[in-house]
Structures are given as C-alpha cells and as structure tokens.
Design a protein around this motif. Structure first.
Motif, mmCIF file in Angstrom:
data_model
loop_
_atom_site.group_PDB
_atom_site.id
_atom_site.type_symbol
_atom_site.label_atom_id
_atom_site.label_comp_id
_atom_site.label_asym_id
_atom_site.label_seq_id
_atom_site.Cartn_x
_atom_site.Cartn_y
_atom_site.Cartn_z
ATOM 1 N N ASN A 268 0.834 -1.267 0.182
ATOM 2 C CA ASN A 268 -0.028 -0.042 -0.015
ATOM 3 C C ASN A 268 0.730 1.305 0.046
ATOM 4 N N VAL A 269 2.155 1.089 -0.519
ATOM 5 C CA VAL A 269 2.818 2.297 -0.820
ATOM 6 C C VAL A 269 3.010 2.778 -1.935
ATOM 7 N N ILE A 270 2.772 4.235 -2.267
ATOM 8 C CA ILE A 270 2.802 4.862 -3.481
ATOM 9 C C ILE A 270 4.309 4.992 -3.907
ATOM 10 N N ASP A 271 4.885 4.421 -4.886
ATOM 11 C CA ASP A 271 6.248 4.768 -5.147
ATOM 12 C C ASP A 271 6.395 4.975 -6.765
ATOM 13 N N ARG A 272 6.143 6.235 -7.126
ATOM 14 C CA ARG A 272 6.347 6.659 -8.341
ATOM 15 C C ARG A 272 7.661 6.590 -9.130
ATOM 16 N N ALA A 273 8.751 6.670 -8.528
ATOM 17 C CA ALA A 273 9.888 6.543 -8.956
ATOM 18 C C ALA A 273 10.161 4.857 -9.431
ATOM 19 N N ARG A 274 9.803 3.893 -8.845
ATOM 20 C CA ARG A 274 9.865 2.642 -9.122
ATOM 21 C C ARG A 274 8.912 2.322 -10.483
ATOM 22 N N ALA A 275 7.652 3.087 -10.383
ATOM 23 C CA ALA A 275 6.695 2.974 -11.339
ATOM 24 C C ALA A 275 6.955 3.333 -12.688
ATOM 25 N N GLU A 276 7.774 4.603 -12.512
ATOM 26 C CA GLU A 276 8.241 4.943 -13.849
ATOM 27 C C GLU A 276 9.254 4.190 -14.442
ATOM 28 N N ARG A 277 10.010 3.369 -13.655
ATOM 29 C CA ARG A 277 10.853 2.338 -14.452
ATOM 30 C C ARG A 277 10.330 1.159 -15.005
ATOM 31 N N TYR A 278 9.508 0.728 -14.017
ATOM 32 C CA TYR A 278 8.638 -0.296 -14.634
ATOM 33 C C TYR A 278 7.927 0.062 -16.075
ATOM 34 N N SER A 279 7.359 1.343 -15.908
ATOM 35 C CA SER A 279 6.717 1.753 -17.249
ATOM 36 C C SER A 279 7.466 1.878 -18.357
ATOM 37 N N THR A 280 8.723 2.458 -18.389
ATOM 38 C CA THR A 280 9.852 2.302 -19.078
ATOM 39 C C THR A 280 10.057 0.939 -19.600
ATOM 40 N N LEU A 281 10.356 0.341 -18.727
ATOM 41 C CA LEU A 281 10.598 -1.154 -19.213
ATOM 42 C C LEU A 281 9.570 -1.858 -20.026
ATOM 43 N N ALA A 282 8.239 -1.706 -19.504
ATOM 44 C CA ALA A 282 7.161 -2.322 -20.332
ATOM 45 C C ALA A 282 6.999 -1.736 -22.013
ATOM 46 N N ALA A 283 7.161 -0.203 -21.974
ATOM 47 C CA ALA A 283 7.247 0.233 -23.290
ATOM 48 C C ALA A 283 8.497 -0.447 -24.173
ATOM 49 N N ALA A 284 9.630 -0.632 -23.847
ATOM 50 C CA ALA A 284 10.519 -1.270 -24.489
ATOM 51 C C ALA A 284 10.281 -2.620 -24.918
ATOM 52 N N LEU A 285 9.604 -3.233 -23.792
ATOM 53 C CA LEU A 285 9.085 -4.707 -24.324
ATOM 54 C C LEU A 285 8.166 -4.604 -25.252
ATOM 55 N N GLU A 286 7.245 -3.696 -25.108
ATOM 56 C CA GLU A 286 6.205 -3.481 -26.244
ATOM 57 C C GLU A 286 6.933 -3.356 -27.859
ATOM 58 N N LEU A 287 7.907 -2.660 -27.731
ATOM 59 C CA LEU A 287 8.764 -2.649 -29.150
ATOM 60 C C LEU A 287 9.403 -3.365 -29.396
ATOM 61 N N ASN A 288 10.195 -4.100 -28.379
ATOM 62 C CA ASN A 288 10.889 -5.411 -28.792
ATOM 63 C C ASN A 288 10.796 -6.557 -27.820
ATOM 64 N N PRO A 289 9.785 -7.274 -28.026
ATOM 65 C CA PRO A 289 9.485 -8.576 -27.262
ATOM 66 C C PRO A 289 10.709 -9.475 -27.165
ATOM 67 N N ASP A 290 11.779 -9.140 -27.841
ATOM 68 C CA ASP A 290 12.989 -10.413 -27.603
ATOM 69 C C ASP A 290 13.986 -9.991 -26.380
ATOM 70 N N LEU A 291 13.488 -8.605 -25.883
ATOM 71 C CA LEU A 291 14.641 -8.150 -24.846
ATOM 72 C C LEU A 291 14.465 -8.982 -23.626
ATOM 73 N N ARG A 292 15.360 -9.127 -22.969
ATOM 74 C CA ARG A 292 15.463 -9.712 -21.486
ATOM 75 C C ARG A 292 16.294 -8.993 -20.592
ATOM 76 N N PHE A 293 16.011 -8.636 -19.508
ATOM 77 C CA PHE A 293 16.512 -7.975 -18.490
ATOM 78 C C PHE A 293 17.065 -8.876 -17.369
#
Length: 550
Positions: A268-293
């Motif tokens: 129940n903790v809002i953490d926008r900094a972490r949210a932004e990073r997950y959003s950035t990674l999700a967008a990258a995987l949308e463009l290139n599903p072959d990516l792994r991290f």
C-alpha cells in the motif's frame, strides 16, 4: 489376361476392391502423419503434473547452425523498422540452419510460411515443417500443432485435438503449453464453454514449471494468482519482478500500476519512481519482445532497497538491465608491431583480393588483382612483398616465408635484394599485395539484435562458489559444471545477476521446488563480469553502463 483398369466398369467387383485398397493405403499414410497421431483425451481433472523442462528433451544444436539462426534473428530484429526487416534473407538463413538441426530456426521458418513473410503463404508447408520437428521430439512443435488445430491452419479445425496436443506438449516440457493449460486449470469452477476448469493444484504446478524455465508469460500468470487468490504478496512481487527479467511486458505493466497507486501487493505504498522505471521497461518490451533484463536489479531493486539514481534516459535504463557479453580484446594485426615500411596500422588488413586500389588498372575485369610484380619501381601505391621467383629447394622456401610486405608510393624505387641471395639461388621480384583497409568488426548475434551489449573483459578474472557472500559489486554470471545433471536446463548463457558486495548470491526464484529443478547453491559457480553502478563525489550511486564500440 485382360489388363485391369480402375475405370473398367465391366469388372465392378475388381474395381471396387482396388478402390478400397487405395483408400486404405491413403488412410494409413494420412494416419501416419504426426498431425493425425493418436492422442490421449484432454483431462482437465488430472490428479498431478510432474514437471519436465523442455531443454532436457531438445536435440543438440551445433555452433554453425546457431550462428545461422542468430543471423536470421538479426535481420528480422524488432529493433529494426518493419520495412527494414529482411524476411526473405531470414528464410534462407533459417532454412540452412534447420537443415543442420537447429529446431528454433525450423519453427521460425514455419512461422514465415504460416504468415507469408518473405515468401508466398503456404500453410501446408508450415505444417510439414512442424511435423518434422515432432518426429524429432521437440516439445514446442506439439504445442504449435495444437494451435494449428485450434485455428484450422493447414489442418481441419478441431478444438479437442488442439487440447490433446497442448496436453502432450505440456507433459513433454513446453513452457508455452504449460502456461496456456495451467492458467485454464487455475479456476474456481468448471466452465468448458469458457475453457476454464477448477483444478488449481495442477494448474499452479504447470505455471510453476513454466516459470522455472524462465518463461515470462508464466511469471505474469503465476504472479497474478499469488497476488489475487493466495494473497501471498511477497512471493507474488518477486515472481512478477522475475517476469520482467524474463521479458514479460504484462508483468512490467502490472507492477507499474501497483507501484503507481495504493495496492496490497506493494504494501500500500505509492512509489512513483519505481513505477516510472517499470513503465519504461514495459514500453521497451512492447517495441521489442525479444528483450530480456537479467540485470534488472542493477536499475530496479525491490523494496526496501533504495533505487540508484537514473538520468531519466530510456537507453540508460535498458542498456544497464539487459544481458552483457564480454568484449574480448582485438588480436594484434600482423604487422602492427613492425616499424618503417613494414608497419601495418593496428586493425587494418591488406586488401589483397578484397577491393581494388584507387588505380583500378591494377585489377582485371573480375575485380581480381593482376599478377603484378616489379623489379625496379612500384607500379602502384601500397604494399609489395619480395619473393624469389624460382624455387629449387628449402632455402628459397624458407627465405620467401620470412619476408613481409613493404609500403611504397607509386613510382618509388624498390630495393635490390640481390645481395641477400647467394649466386645461383634465384632472382627476387616484388609482388603487389594491396592497400591497408580497416578490418570489419564482428558483432555477437545478440548485440546485433539489440538484446545484449558489450562490456570489456575484467583485467582480473574472479569467480567463487554460490555459498559465499558476494565479494565485489557488479554483474555475475552463473555456471554449472558440464557433468551436472541439470547442466542442459540451466540456461547458462542468461544466468546473470547484479549483486552487491556482502550480499548472498541468489538461488534464482525460478529454482522453486515446484519447478522440478534441484540445483544447490554449492553447485553454482559465479564468475564476475564487472560493470557496477558508479558513485559520484557525494556518494550517490547512479545507474551506469560501460558501452564500448562493437
């Protein structure tokens, strides 16, 4: 005796018998095809599911066939714009690789025929390729045949047979089939029309098995169940985080939403900094599903660990989290350490037969060098090699082998080396060897696809057992000995982790007991790759990578 013909109506019984034999032979031939094999009926209420890993069932892949496969992946990479992808070239490469036993290349080739990419659409050809892989026992081929029966691609639509093939594929180790069926069995009740059944015990086991094989979609589905149904928030968060490592766009988006609002999954903790990073990674995987991290913890450790500073650039985050490959030093160019006219710049090679010099008169109509030799002056600018023309014994052979090319400008006099040759041992001529050109740099296939990056090899190699605390912050690569029972299923090329000094090495979440992979920490050998995040003068740690020219 009158010759028999099927169309001879004067002999109806014989014609009928012949037609019956022909029908039986045809039916037998069709029934022998893998697409028509006998299948166990799908049993959604099975009592158990023994986990099998796909890698333990796969045929060996040669280095030669793997290179061809990866070259095909590079020319169709999701990092390229759609109009830049060369499916025709990929088809040629994958056909060569498949002929050498590369099953993934064959699966991709079937996909090209299925969708008509780089070639005319031919669903029958796609089915035949998949059937060839089924005969080799490739689990993914049985999963694909289930999809063909579901959609009627190259075969008659039959949902019952589709489930039969998926069940067989899951039992053989296909993580895709395990995820597909596991999610359908992980329901609270039976609804065959909706395609769900209440057999969570087996459904979870299937998802766990697929997750243990590093399958991102399984991590997403399993994480959802652990979060929503079991309320096991700690493990759900860890599993979903692993799903991001495995390339699941959905897992990254799920965690973005959870950290962006009040959610029990994230305490129940809002953490926008972490949210932004997950959003950035999700967008990258949308463009290139072959990516792994595999090095996700380098940029996005789970709470309560603090986040390293990030410059906000997408490339920084993606590059730091993706897999790394050691860039070995370029071997010295022959002639780079020579002096004077014999010196050849580092990283350069002589053109030889590769390309003509500026004066194209030095080459014939086919781009091949003339048999140029000179005794007194250089006809062209470039490197000339002295050689004895007539070989009569070992002395001349040895002398020729010891010579190196010399650099001369056009019109310069060539040295007279007659004083080096005893009388009667032959005359010396100078042979043109071309100009120095920059040697083409080879690139690892994963780097060419944009799914990995180079890092320089550490000056002091370091390795340690998985039972000790990490002695140095950075990226570590995990290995098992070849004689280990699970060597083939450990996916060693992607077993990387970013570990901080003093922390225990991870026994990956994927090695959960339900995953059926028994690997002890003492069996794992970790090798340090380097590439740690850097701290600024104030002590703040920043997300960094160490890109070098490929």
């Amino acid at each position: 005796m009158k010759p028999f013909h099927l169309c001879d109506i004067s002999r109806p019984r014989a014609a009928l018998a012949a037609l019956l034999i022909l029908f039986i032979l045809t039916a037998c031939t069709m029934n022998d095809l893998p697409r028509n094999m006998n299948l166990k009926a799908f049993n959604p209420h099975r009592a158990d599911f023994p986990c099998v890993h796909e890698a333990s069932k796969l045929p060996l892949i040669t280095n030669e066939s793997e290179i061809l496969f990866q070259q095909g992946m590079a020319v169709t990479s999701n990092e390229l714009w759609p109009n830049q992808r060369d499916y025709k070239k990929a088809a040629q490469l994958w056909e060569q690789a498949a002929a050498k036993g590369q099953w993934k290349a064959a699966m991709n080739l079937a996909g090209l025929y299925e969708h008509g990419l780089g070639m005319q659409r031919d669903t029958e050809r796609a089915v035949l390729i998949v059937e060839g892989l089924m005969k080799q026992g490739v689990p993914a081929a049985f999963d694909k045949m289930g999809t063909y029966h579901q959609s009627g691609i190259g075969v008659k639509p039959d949902i019952d047979r589709a489930y039969g093939f998926w069940q067989l594929a899951a039992d053989m180790g296909s993580p895709a089939a395990q995820t597909h069926l596991g999610y359908k069995l992980d329901a609270a009740y039976d609804d065959a029309q909706m395609g769900v059944w209440g057999n969570s015990k087996v459904g979870i086991k299937m998802l766990e098995c697929a997750f243990a094989q590093g399958y991102g979609e399984a991590a997403y589905k399993l994480g959802q169940t652990l979060n929503l149904a079991d309320k096991n928030y700690a493990r759900a968060l860890a599993v979903l985080h692993e799903g991001v490592k495995f390339g699941s766009k959905d897992a990254a988006s799920y965690l973005f939403a959870s950290f962006d609002e009040v959610d029990p999954l994230t305490a129940n903790v809002i953490d926008r900094a972490r949210a932004e990073r997950y959003s950035t990674l999700a967008a990258a995987l949308e463009l290139n599903p072959d990516l792994r991290f595999p090095n996700l913890y380098k940029v996005l450790p789970l709470p309560p660990a603090s986040l390293p500073f990030w410059d906000g650039k997408r490339e920084t985050l993606i590059d730091a989290a993706k897999a790394v490959i050691l860039k070995q030093p370029t071997p010295a160019t022959p002639g780079a350490n020579r002096t004077g006219r014999a010196h050849i710049p580092q990283g350069h090679v002589l053109t030889g037969n590769i390309a003509p010099p500026p004066d194209e008169n030095a080459y014939d109509n086919h781009g091949r060098p003339w048999g140029l030799k000179a005794r007194q002056h250089a006809h062209f600018t470039g490197y000339w090699l002295p050689q004895i023309d007539v070989i009569r014994g070992d002395w001349q052979l040895d002398w020729n082998a010891a010579q190196v090319p010399w650099n001369f400008k056009r019109g310069e006099p060539l040295p007279n080396l007659a004083e080096q040759i005893p009388p009667g041992y032959g005359a010396v001529s100078w042979h043109y060897k071309g100009l120095p050109v920059q040697q083409a740099a080879s690139s690892h296939p994963y780097v060419a696809q944009g799914i990995a990056r180079y890092v320089p090899a550490p000056e002091a190699p370091r390795s340690c057992s998985g039972t000790v605390l990490c002695p140095q912050t950075g990226i570590w690569s995990a290995r098992l000995k070849k004689e280990h029972a699970h060597y083939a299923v450990f996916h060693e090329s992607w077993r990387q982790a970013y570990v901080e000094q003093g922390q225990p090495f991870p026994v990956p979440t994927t090695l959960h007991e339900a995953g059926g992979l028994n690997v002890a920490a003492r069996d794992i050998r970790w090798r340090w790759i380097g590439d740690a995040n850097q701290a600024d003068v104030s002590g703040h740690v920043h997300v960094t990578s160490t890109p070098i020219d490929s």
